[in-house]
Scaffold this active site. Sequence first.
Site, PDB file in Angstrom:
ATOM      1  CD  GLU A 151      36.633  39.153  35.428  1.00  0.00           C
ATOM      2  OE1 GLU A 151      35.871  40.134  35.407  1.00  0.00           O
ATOM      3  OE2 GLU A 151      37.853  39.253  35.603  1.00  0.00           O
TER       4      GLU A 151
ATOM      5  CB  CYS B 218      39.756  42.056  40.261  1.00  0.00           C
ATOM      6  SG  CYS B 218      38.076  41.679  40.787  1.00  0.00           S
TER       7      CYS B 218
END
Length: 135
Positions: free
Chosen positions: A55, A90
């Site tokens: 990401e 995360c």
Amino acid sequence: MENKELVKKAFEAMFNAYAPYSEYKVGAALLTKSGRIFTGCNIENAAYSPTVCAERTALFKAVSEGETAFVKIAVCGGKGGKPTDYFYPCGVCRQVMAEFCAADFEIITAKTPDDFQVCVLGDMLPFAFSPEKIK
Ligand code: THU
């Protein structure tokens, strides 16, 4: 851009993951408000801590090219590049998203190219420490 198309791009990006240590491969595809797509994969390192998530690879690629306004991101991942469940970013990646994105930013968590769910950043990172806090 349909969610399904963005998910497909996340799966394509996953296959470029450099994950020789965990063997856990992750792919991401980020749509900008200007209509561009930036993909990313996780890139691990022998020293472990320099590892970057998929990401953030996608987000940093975009920011480095002058894009700071985003609509949504699709993410997938699994051991050996074979996802067995929906993938949730995360905490560090959620925090980086909160730097640039509002609570309605969509996070498409994919299990397969045809099986995915849509969440929003505000639900994934409530009470975020955002840029406004330090103004
Ligand atoms: N990873 C990601 O790419 N994105 C996340 O949101 C969580 C974890 C990567 C980092 C590492 O290369 C591997 O997955 C196992 O933790």
